[in-house]
Each structure stands twice: as C-alpha cells, then as structure tokens.
Scaffold this motif. Structure first.
Motif, PDB file in Angstrom:
ATOM      1  N   LEU A 133       0.690  -1.201  -0.052  1.00 56.48           N
ATOM      2  CA  LEU A 133       0.001   0.077  -0.195  1.00 56.48           C
ATOM      3  C   LEU A 133       0.660   1.210  -0.007  1.00 56.48           C
ATOM      4  CD1 LEU A 133      -2.761  -1.059   2.554  1.00 56.48           C
ATOM      5  CD2 LEU A 133      -3.086  -0.674   0.224  1.00 56.48           C
ATOM      6  N   LEU A 134       1.824   1.241   1.003  1.00 58.17           N
ATOM      7  CA  LEU A 134       3.013   2.284   0.813  1.00 58.17           C
ATOM      8  C   LEU A 134       3.393   2.469  -0.573  1.00 58.17           C
ATOM      9  CD1 LEU A 134       4.675   4.269   2.661  1.00 58.17           C
ATOM     10  CD2 LEU A 134       6.334   2.539   2.568  1.00 58.17           C
ATOM     11  N   LYS A 135       3.690   1.698  -1.194  1.00 57.36           N
ATOM     12  CA  LYS A 135       4.252   1.702  -2.696  1.00 57.36           C
ATOM     13  C   LYS A 135       3.249   2.199  -3.569  1.00 57.36           C
ATOM     14  CE  LYS A 135       6.250  -2.500  -2.582  1.00 57.36           C
ATOM     15  NZ  LYS A 135       7.064  -3.386  -3.062  1.00 57.36           N
ATOM     16  N   ALA A 136       1.935   1.919  -3.455  1.00 60.12           N
ATOM     17  CA  ALA A 136       0.843   1.945  -4.143  1.00 60.12           C
ATOM     18  C   ALA A 136       0.433   3.496  -4.143  1.00 60.12           C
ATOM     19  CB  ALA A 136      -0.370   1.132  -3.967  1.00 60.12           C
ATOM     20  N   TYR A 137       0.666   4.077  -3.126  1.00 58.72           N
ATOM     21  CA  TYR A 137       0.189   5.295  -2.882  1.00 58.72           C
ATOM     22  C   TYR A 137       1.413   6.390  -3.032  1.00 58.72           C
ATOM     23  CZ  TYR A 137      -4.262   4.501  -0.594  1.00 58.72           C
ATOM     24  OH  TYR A 137      -5.420   3.990  -0.332  1.00 58.72           O
ATOM     25  N   TYR A 138       2.486   6.240  -2.679  1.00 53.99           N
ATOM     26  CA  TYR A 138       3.755   6.919  -2.634  1.00 53.99           C
ATOM     27  C   TYR A 138       5.026   6.452  -3.406  1.00 53.99           C
ATOM     28  CZ  TYR A 138       0.856   8.237   1.282  1.00 53.99           C
ATOM     29  OH  TYR A 138      -0.197   8.910   2.172  1.00 53.99           O
ATOM     30  N   GLY A 139       4.923   5.378  -3.783  1.00 54.93           N
ATOM     31  CA  GLY A 139       6.156   5.007  -4.704  1.00 54.93           C
ATOM     32  C   GLY A 139       6.250   5.510  -6.069  1.00 54.93           C
ATOM     33  N   GLU A 140       7.239   4.830  -6.905  1.00 57.49           N
ATOM     34  CA  GLU A 140       7.066   5.170  -8.293  1.00 57.49           C
ATOM     35  C   GLU A 140       5.866   4.856  -8.738  1.00 57.49           C
ATOM     36  OE1 GLU A 140      10.447   3.772 -10.225  1.00 57.49           O
ATOM     37  OE2 GLU A 140      12.009   4.338  -8.544  1.00 57.49           O
ATOM     38  N   ASN A 144       0.314   9.448  -5.219  1.00 62.89           N
ATOM     39  CA  ASN A 144       0.809  10.736  -4.461  1.00 62.89           C
ATOM     40  C   ASN A 144       2.357  10.226  -4.551  1.00 62.89           C
ATOM     41  OD1 ASN A 144       1.011  13.087  -3.587  1.00 62.89           O
ATOM     42  ND2 ASN A 144       0.501  12.740  -1.438  1.00 62.89           N
ATOM     43  N   GLN A 145       3.105  10.436  -5.765  1.00 62.05           N
ATOM     44  CA  GLN A 145       4.649   9.763  -5.446  1.00 62.05           C
ATOM     45  C   GLN A 145       5.216  10.671  -4.629  1.00 62.05           C
ATOM     46  OE1 GLN A 145       6.021   8.536  -9.333  1.00 62.05           O
ATOM     47  NE2 GLN A 145       8.128   9.068  -8.743  1.00 62.05           N
ATOM     48  N   ALA A 146       6.171  10.264  -3.874  1.00 60.48           N
ATOM     49  CA  ALA A 146       7.006  11.039  -3.481  1.00 60.48           C
ATOM     50  C   ALA A 146       8.226  11.445  -4.042  1.00 60.48           C
ATOM     51  CB  ALA A 146       7.673  10.215  -2.192  1.00 60.48           C
ATOM     52  N   SER A 147       8.501  12.752  -4.253  1.00 58.74           N
ATOM     53  CA  SER A 147       9.751  13.045  -5.046  1.00 58.74           C
ATOM     54  C   SER A 147      10.884  12.518  -4.805  1.00 58.74           C
ATOM     55  CB  SER A 147       9.696  14.722  -5.120  1.00 58.74           C
ATOM     56  OG  SER A 147      10.455  15.069  -3.930  1.00 58.74           O
ATOM     57  N   GLU A 148      11.812  12.181  -5.989  1.00 64.39           N
ATOM     58  CA  GLU A 148      13.020  11.801  -5.706  1.00 64.39           C
ATOM     59  C   GLU A 148      13.997  12.491  -4.956  1.00 64.39           C
ATOM     60  OE1 GLU A 148      14.310  11.270  -9.852  1.00 64.39           O
ATOM     61  OE2 GLU A 148      13.746   9.318 -10.119  1.00 64.39           O
ATOM     62  N   TYR A 281      13.211   2.176   2.641  1.00 65.88           N
ATOM     63  CA  TYR A 281      13.472   2.828   3.799  1.00 65.88           C
ATOM     64  C   TYR A 281      12.909   4.477   4.009  1.00 65.88           C
ATOM     65  CZ  TYR A 281      15.738   4.119   8.165  1.00 65.88           C
ATOM     66  OH  TYR A 281      16.120   4.617   9.281  1.00 65.88           O
ATOM     67  N   ALA A 282      13.473   4.988   3.002  1.00 70.35           N
ATOM     68  CA  ALA A 282      13.236   6.294   2.788  1.00 70.35           C
ATOM     69  C   ALA A 282      11.699   6.641   2.740  1.00 70.35           C
ATOM     70  CB  ALA A 282      13.864   6.965   1.721  1.00 70.35           C
ATOM     71  N   LEU A 283      10.991   5.586   2.012  1.00 65.72           N
ATOM     72  CA  LEU A 283       9.733   6.016   1.747  1.00 65.72           C
ATOM     73  C   LEU A 283       8.927   5.888   3.041  1.00 65.72           C
ATOM     74  CD1 LEU A 283       8.271   6.811  -0.949  1.00 65.72           C
ATOM     75  CD2 LEU A 283       7.641   4.191  -0.992  1.00 65.72           C
ATOM     76  N   LYS A 285      10.107   6.507   5.945  1.00 64.68           N
ATOM     77  CA  LYS A 285      10.177   7.600   6.876  1.00 64.68           C
ATOM     78  C   LYS A 285       9.727   8.578   6.557  1.00 64.68           C
ATOM     79  CE  LYS A 285      13.539   6.524  10.099  1.00 64.68           C
ATOM     80  NZ  LYS A 285      13.498   6.656  11.343  1.00 64.68           N
ATOM     81  N   LEU A 286       9.595   9.020   5.113  1.00 69.50           N
ATOM     82  CA  LEU A 286       8.737  10.009   4.785  1.00 69.50           C
ATOM     83  C   LEU A 286       7.473  10.096   4.636  1.00 69.50           C
ATOM     84  CD1 LEU A 286      11.147  10.644   1.514  1.00 69.50           C
ATOM     85  CD2 LEU A 286      10.928  12.233   3.401  1.00 69.50           C
ATOM     86  N   LYS A 287       6.896   8.807   4.516  1.00 69.85           N
ATOM     87  CA  LYS A 287       5.279   8.812   4.144  1.00 69.85           C
ATOM     88  C   LYS A 287       4.695   7.788   5.172  1.00 69.85           C
ATOM     89  CE  LYS A 287       5.289  11.638   1.005  1.00 69.85           C
ATOM     90  NZ  LYS A 287       4.254  13.197   1.046  1.00 69.85           N
ATOM     91  N   GLY A 288       5.234   6.947   6.106  1.00 69.19           N
ATOM     92  CA  GLY A 288       4.812   5.669   6.770  1.00 69.19           C
ATOM     93  C   GLY A 288       3.764   6.339   7.676  1.00 69.19           C
ATOM     94  N   GLU A 289       3.856   7.458   8.364  1.00 65.68           N
ATOM     95  CA  GLU A 289       2.740   8.069   9.175  1.00 65.68           C
ATOM     96  C   GLU A 289       1.547   8.393   8.692  1.00 65.68           C
ATOM     97  OE1 GLU A 289       2.662   7.499  12.749  1.00 65.68           O
ATOM     98  OE2 GLU A 289       4.524   6.459  12.338  1.00 65.68           O
ATOM     99  N   GLU A 290       1.865   9.163   7.657  1.00 67.87           N
ATOM    100  CA  GLU A 290       0.862   9.559   6.675  1.00 67.87           C
ATOM    101  C   GLU A 290      -0.232   8.446   6.120  1.00 67.87           C
ATOM    102  OE1 GLU A 290       0.265  11.883   2.108  1.00 67.87           O
ATOM    103  OE2 GLU A 290       2.209  12.394   3.976  1.00 67.87           O
ATOM    104  N   LEU A 291       0.608   7.261   5.662  1.00 72.36           N
ATOM    105  CA  LEU A 291      -0.141   6.270   5.347  1.00 72.36           C
ATOM    106  C   LEU A 291      -0.930   5.578   6.398  1.00 72.36           C
ATOM    107  CD1 LEU A 291      -0.602   3.840   3.161  1.00 72.36           C
ATOM    108  CD2 LEU A 291       1.222   2.767   4.185  1.00 72.36           C
ATOM    109  N   LYS A 292      -0.408   5.651   7.567  1.00 71.56           N
ATOM    110  CA  LYS A 292      -1.157   4.706   8.801  1.00 71.56           C
ATOM    111  C   LYS A 292      -2.421   5.826   8.928  1.00 71.56           C
ATOM    112  CE  LYS A 292       2.869   2.830  11.198  1.00 71.56           C
ATOM    113  NZ  LYS A 292       2.425   1.508  11.164  1.00 71.56           N
TER     114      LYS A 292
END
Length: 325
Positions: A133-140, A144-148, A281-283, A285-292
């Motif tokens: 789910l983390l990758k589906a929301y914020y991964g490549e 809502n992809q996290a910026s590089e 790992y970075a994903l 840190k950046l988006k883990g709490e937002e995903l929860k």
C-alpha cells in the motif's frame, strides 16, 4: 459494559471506539472488530507485542493498545483487498524466509503463549500488504508519488556511504595482552593518518596505497565500500555526523576515543544502487505515518473487547514470561 477507573481513560476508550464487556461465553472470542470475531491467537500476538514495549502500563492500557493494533491490522487487510493487492512471487518468498528465520529463534516461545506459526504468517502477510500500500500510494507511479529529491534528502540524513582505513589506539603484545597506546603514540598515529589524507587530497597518493602504508595500524584487507545507517552500533557515535558533514570524494580524518579513521565519503545519487536499495526505507520515513493515518481514516470499525477473555490471554502471556503486571 464496564467503566474504567478514571475519567481520562473513559474518554480515551470512547475516542478509539473500544467497548469493554465484563463477561462472555468460554467459546466466544476475546475481540470483535465490527461484527467480525478476531482469532484469539492474532489478539495474543498484539498483546504480546505491547507487553514487550518499554514502559510501565496497566493491563487495561495494554489491552486497549493491543486492540488498536488489531483494528489497524484489519484495516490494512481490508484496504489491500479493496485495491486487489496480491503479493508477488518474490514478496511471498521474502515473507516465507522472514517467517522461517523468525520462527527458528522465537517459535518455542510463541507456541508456549498459544500463537502458531500460521498466525505469525498472517501478521507478516499483513505487514507485507502495508508495504504494498505504501508503494501504491507513494512509490514510483503511485497516486501521490514522493519526489526523488525528498527521497534523496532522506537517504542522506539516515545513511552514509564511504571507504575507510581504521586505526586503533591499542596494541597487542606478544603474550596476547591488549594495551592502550601512550598519548604520544596516539598523536603520532593520528599525524600519519592526517598526512595520508592530505596526500590523497593533493593527488599524491591513492586510497589503496594509503591503506597499504598504514596497514600496521589497521585491520582487514583492502578497504571496501560501507553503507552505514545512522545509529548503527558498529562505529563510534560521533563518526556518522562527522562523515555526513564531509564533502564527497574528499579524504578526512575522524578521531574518536579508541580509533582514528581515514575516510572518503561517496555521494548517494538518484538511480544509484544505494538509492535503489534503500528507497523503501526512505519512503517509510517520509510517508509511513501519513499512510497509517490514511488507512485508519478509511473505515471506523468499532472494537468490542470481552474483558475476562482478554485478561485471560494477557495473564497467560505474563505467566509464561515469568513476570507480573
């Protein structure tokens, strides 16, 4: 329904929508999420996890926190099912290997507290769904992809990549006894490392040649690239910050209480192996709490706890650990 001893606890229970009941039949589960019963083994897993956390808590507080853990577990599974998430063959293999390693170490204990290997598999599978789910929301390619740039900044905060020559302020005598160097010898050793660092920076010496020259004071073969995570116990505490602050491809000397290091930091670039290997790992840190928060807000299952059954499971775990509430 019972009332907890303090008004504060009552408000907390109302907020998280957990209802505590004083009795239930022997065959009834300890916990219902919505109208669905939760396997007592799953509940026991989360109770055990909360008990293992540092900090003194009452049994009621542990039951409430464990219940929240189960409720989130159910929400993760529901969210994954709604999105049709299925683990890939490689993810299933990774899960199986993780479970085998875990069970080889902790299996006997978990059997004693009434938790089977199959139940731990369910928990690990849910954690794998959360990662998906983390990758589906914020991964490549995610919603809502996290910026590089953000990922790279995070990696530079938590990781350093470097080569080092490690010197020690000790020596081993012929009888095997290890003794600390004199202050003069420490200064001379540090001076050797600083001289080598300058020669490397001036282009007069390669890092490998410096390693050979300083070999009498370092351990190991030719220096290899190391990826070090912040907080790692394998290097002195100040080492990470000093190397992180250094310019890439520049030789520096780091002096600690028991060591002296000649270090060249390498840069982490977008698309590099280091970037790819630690992207997840970075994903987190950046988006883990937002995903929860996102998963928690998608549904509002009420949790109904049968107090006597929950306390029975709790007491069994405490008894197995040989401790008290």
């Amino acid at each position: 329904m019972i009332t907890l001893q303090t008004h504060k606890k009552l408000i907390f229970i109302m907020l998280v929508a957990i209802l505590l009941f004083t009795s239930c039949s022997a065959s009834a589960p300890a916990l219902l999420i919505g109208n669905s019963p939760v396997d007592d083994e799953v509940y026991a897993y989360f109770l055990n996890s909360v008990i293992d956390k540092k900090g003194k808590k009452t049994s009621s507080e542990i039951i409430i926190e464990a219940t929240e853990g189960v409720r989130y577990y159910v929400k993760v599974n529901t969210s994954a099912a709604k999105r049709g998430i299925i683990l890939s063959p490689s993810e299933k293999t990774e899960l199986s290997e993780r479970l085998s390693d875990f069970w080889a170490v902790y299996g006997n204990y978990y059997n004693k507290i009434g938790i089977s290997k199959q139940t731990v598999h369910k928990i690990f599978e849910s954690e794998a769904y959360e990662t998906s789910l983390l990758k589906a929301y914020y991964g490549e390619g995610g919603q809502n992809q996290a910026s590089e740039e953000d990922v790279l900044s995070c990696l530079n905060k938590y990781f350093i990549v470097f080569k080092s020559i490690n010197g020690y302020f000790t020596e081993t005598k012929e009888n095997g006894e290890i003794s600390e160097l004199s202050e003069l010898d420490k200064e001379l050793l540090t001076a050797d490392y600083e001289k080598a660092a300058k020669q490397i920076s001036d282009g007069e010496l390669t890092f490998e040649a410096a390693a050979s020259r300083l070999s009498r004071n370092h351990i190991g073969n030719a220096p290899e690239t190391v990826v070090l995570k912040r907080g790692s116990p394998y290097y002195p505490g100040s080492f990470f910050d000093e190397v992180a602050a250094a310019k890439a491809d520049t030789a520096i000397v780091v002096v600690c209480e028991k060591n002296v290091f000649l270090v060249i930091k390498e840069s982490i670039e977008v698309g590099s192996d280091y970037f790819t290997d630690n992207y997840l790992y970075a994903l987190r840190k950046l988006k883990g709490e937002e995903l929860k928060s996102l998963i928690a807000s998608e549904s509002s299952y009420q949790a109904n706890v049968f107090q006597s059954k929950a306390e029975s499971i709790y007491n069994r775990i405490i008894k197995t650990k040989g401790g008290n509430d």
